[in-house]
Motif scaffolding. Structure first.
Motif, short mmCIF file in Angstrom:
data_model
loop_
_atom_site.label_atom_id
_atom_site.label_comp_id
_atom_site.label_asym_id
_atom_site.label_seq_id
_atom_site.Cartn_x
_atom_site.Cartn_y
_atom_site.Cartn_z
N PRO A 2 -28.03 -62.13 82.96
CA PRO A 2 -27.27 -63.30 82.52
C PRO A 2 -25.80 -62.98 82.32
N ALA A 3 -24.99 -64.03 82.18
CA ALA A 3 -23.55 -63.85 82.03
C ALA A 3 -23.20 -63.04 80.80
N ASP A 4 -24.01 -63.12 79.74
CA ASP A 4 -23.69 -62.37 78.53
C ASP A 4 -24.11 -60.91 78.63
N GLY A 5 -24.74 -60.53 79.73
CA GLY A 5 -25.12 -59.13 79.94
C GLY A 5 -26.38 -58.70 79.24
N HIS A 6 -27.12 -59.62 78.63
CA HIS A 6 -28.31 -59.26 77.86
C HIS A 6 -29.58 -59.82 78.49
N ARG A 7 -30.56 -58.96 78.65
CA ARG A 7 -31.88 -59.43 79.03
C ARG A 7 -32.54 -60.13 77.84
N ARG A 8 -33.64 -60.81 78.12
CA ARG A 8 -34.49 -61.39 77.07
C ARG A 8 -35.86 -60.75 77.20
N ILE A 9 -36.19 -59.88 76.25
CA ILE A 9 -37.42 -59.10 76.32
C ILE A 9 -38.32 -59.47 75.14
N ILE A 10 -39.60 -59.64 75.43
CA ILE A 10 -40.61 -59.86 74.39
C ILE A 10 -41.59 -58.69 74.43
N HIS A 11 -41.90 -58.14 73.28
CA HIS A 11 -42.99 -57.18 73.17
C HIS A 11 -44.11 -57.85 72.38
N VAL A 12 -45.26 -58.01 73.03
CA VAL A 12 -46.42 -58.63 72.39
C VAL A 12 -47.42 -57.54 72.05
N ASP A 13 -47.89 -57.55 70.82
CA ASP A 13 -48.83 -56.53 70.34
C ASP A 13 -49.94 -57.22 69.57
N MET A 14 -51.16 -57.10 70.06
CA MET A 14 -52.29 -57.71 69.36
C MET A 14 -52.49 -57.02 68.01
N PHE A 94 -49.92 -64.31 79.72
CA PHE A 94 -48.58 -63.80 80.01
C PHE A 94 -48.08 -64.33 81.35
N GLY A 95 -48.98 -64.35 82.33
CA GLY A 95 -48.60 -64.75 83.68
C GLY A 95 -48.13 -66.19 83.80
N ARG A 96 -48.42 -67.02 82.80
CA ARG A 96 -47.94 -68.40 82.83
C ARG A 96 -46.44 -68.48 82.53
N TYR A 97 -45.91 -67.42 81.91
CA TYR A 97 -44.55 -67.46 81.42
C TYR A 97 -43.59 -66.54 82.17
N THR A 98 -44.11 -65.53 82.83
CA THR A 98 -43.26 -64.62 83.59
C THR A 98 -44.12 -63.77 84.52
N GLU A 108 -51.11 -54.46 74.36
CA GLU A 108 -49.68 -54.68 74.20
C GLU A 108 -48.98 -54.63 75.55
N ALA A 109 -47.85 -55.33 75.62
CA ALA A 109 -47.09 -55.38 76.88
C ALA A 109 -45.67 -55.83 76.60
N TYR A 110 -44.77 -55.40 77.49
CA TYR A 110 -43.42 -55.94 77.52
C TYR A 110 -43.38 -57.09 78.52
N LEU A 111 -42.62 -58.13 78.20
CA LEU A 111 -42.39 -59.24 79.09
C LEU A 111 -40.88 -59.48 79.20
N ASP A 112 -40.38 -59.58 80.41
CA ASP A 112 -38.99 -59.99 80.62
C ASP A 112 -39.00 -61.48 80.92
N VAL A 113 -38.46 -62.26 80.00
CA VAL A 113 -38.45 -63.72 80.16
C VAL A 113 -37.02 -64.23 80.35
N THR A 114 -36.17 -63.37 80.86
CA THR A 114 -34.79 -63.78 81.12
C THR A 114 -34.73 -65.01 82.01
N ALA A 115 -35.67 -65.11 82.94
CA ALA A 115 -35.66 -66.21 83.90
C ALA A 115 -36.08 -67.54 83.29
N ALA A 129 -44.89 -69.81 72.08
CA ALA A 129 -45.89 -70.44 72.95
C ALA A 129 -46.98 -69.44 73.35
N ILE A 130 -46.58 -68.21 73.66
CA ILE A 130 -47.55 -67.18 74.04
C ILE A 130 -48.49 -66.88 72.89
N ARG A 131 -47.97 -66.72 71.69
CA ARG A 131 -48.81 -66.43 70.53
C ARG A 131 -49.76 -67.58 70.25
N ALA A 132 -49.29 -68.82 70.42
CA ALA A 132 -50.15 -69.98 70.19
C ALA A 132 -51.28 -70.04 71.21
#
Length: 372
Positions: A2-14, A94-98, A108-115, A129-132
């Motif tokens: 992105p223009a601000d130079g930052h990714r958007r990363i989620i770490h989900v851990d059961m 996870f696959g519904r979102y990225t 557990e997994a990392y997800l890049d949801v920058t898109a 939404a993922i947690r719900a």
């Protein structure tokens, strides 16, 4: 990017994954201290419910120690097929979102949801939404951390457990990391924390005062990681499609081990964990490697290659036991053992990368903001 130079990363851990599955499937276990693993003298706790954790019971703890801490502890045998099935459900969510998903284990997994493929407007909304979805479809809770790199996202997911959400924005990262006890840093176990304490390092802020050269002198090549982590820096991308070179597992012990019998007993659950990952990756390999980290942080490895791929868990454990026997008696107490399978010819790759679309903001909706 992105223009601000930052990714958007989620770490989900059961949350307490194995134990939570057991409590979900057996109502008699709900609300009670539960440990997944062997209850015999050489058994090891693979997972503990939050009720058990209140007594100090932790994964990788000898079962006899866990029983001493919590006399009412209920041991149940592991059911890896059940855990794998739930993991497949979670992965599908996870696959519904990225498409950028980097699994670390079954839970557990990392997800890049920058898109922002789901069009939810922010990484925070996506994590909610993922947690719900996980709760609705599996009846299990997950904690999530949201930030601009993997290091911070993983820290954040642990901040409000269980069933929590934490967001670390770029403006809060430096203060958040500085305030953390050094033991919270990924990879810093009890012995490393003790060594750092002797060196005057108790928090991330203390670590940030140390030059890179000083950290390399005391911690070897790992010093570079520590230097960046203390500043909230981590350039590693989420890798959803990569060639596997090895598959395995390792474990840092609560107390250093010296006796060959203790080391052999500790190797058994590591072989279980390694083979579970090997089977999940559908990997076939011919080289077994044993990793040993001594209490002075020196690492030695021993490997053996075979003409044919390792056929099953028993063959893996047998090869590992042979490598361990060749190193005994150990020259120093051991703080970590690891076991990997390499020379792979059939590891299953992760899903391909999707095209990026920019995500405007971390916090389009209110969320718990971590830091000071």
């Amino acid at each position: 990017m992105p223009a601000d130079g930052h990714r958007r990363i989620i770490h989900v851990d059961m949350d307490a994954f194995f134990a939570s599955v057991e409590q979900r499937d057996d109502p008699a276990l709900r609300g009670k201290p539960v440990a997944v693993g062997g209850s015999s003298g050489r058994g090891v706790v693979a997972a503990a419910s939050y009720e058990a954790r209140r007594f100090g019971v932790r994964s990788a703890m000898p079962s006899v120690t866990a029983r001493r801490l919590c006399p009412d502890l209920i041991f149940v045998k592991s059911r890896f097929e059940a855990y794998r099935e739930v993991s497949r459900q979670i992965r599908a969510i996870f696959g519904r979102y990225t498409d950028l998903i980097e699994p670390l284990s079954l839970d557990e997994a990392y997800l890049d949801v920058t898109a922002d493929a789901a069009g939810l407007g922010s990484a925070t909304n996506t994590a909610k939404a993922i947690r719900a979805d996980i709760l609705a479809e599996t009846r299990l809770t997950a904690s999530a951390g949201v930030s601009y790199n993997k290091f911070l996202a993983k820290l954040a997911s642990d901040q409000n457990k269980p069933d929590g959400l934490c967001v670390i924005t770029p403006g809060k990262a430096e203060a958040f990391v500085a305030s953390l006890p050094i033991a919270r840093f990924h990879g810093v176990g009890p012995r490393t924390a003790e060594k750092m304490a002797r060196l005057g390092i108790a928090t991330g802020g203390d670590l940030a005062t140390k030059p890179a050269e000083w950290l390399r002198e005391h911690f070897g090549s790992w010093g570079d990681y520590l230097y960046g982590a203390a500043r909230g820096l981590d350039e590693r991308p989420v890798r959803s499609h990569r060639i596997r070179k090895s598959v395995g597992a390792e474990r840092t012990f609560t107390d250093d081990l010296s006796a060959p019998s203790d080391l052999l007993a500790a190797l058994d659950p590591i072989a279980d964990a390694a083979w579970e990952r090997i089977a999940r990756a559908q990997a076939r390999g011919r080289t077994v490697t044993l990793k040993v980290k001594y209490n002075d942080f020196r690492i030695v490895t021993r490997a053996r290659s075979f003409a044919d791929p390792i056929a099953d868990r028993a063959a893996l454990a047998s090869a590992a036991a042979g490598l361990l026997a060749a190193l005994c008696p150990m020259e120093r107490p051991v703080r970590l053992l690891g076991l990997t399978l390499s020379a792979l010819d059939g590891a299953r790759p992760a899903r391909p990368v999707a095209e990026d679309r920019q995500l405007a903001l971390f916090d389009a909706a209110p969320a718990p903001i971590c830091g000071t």
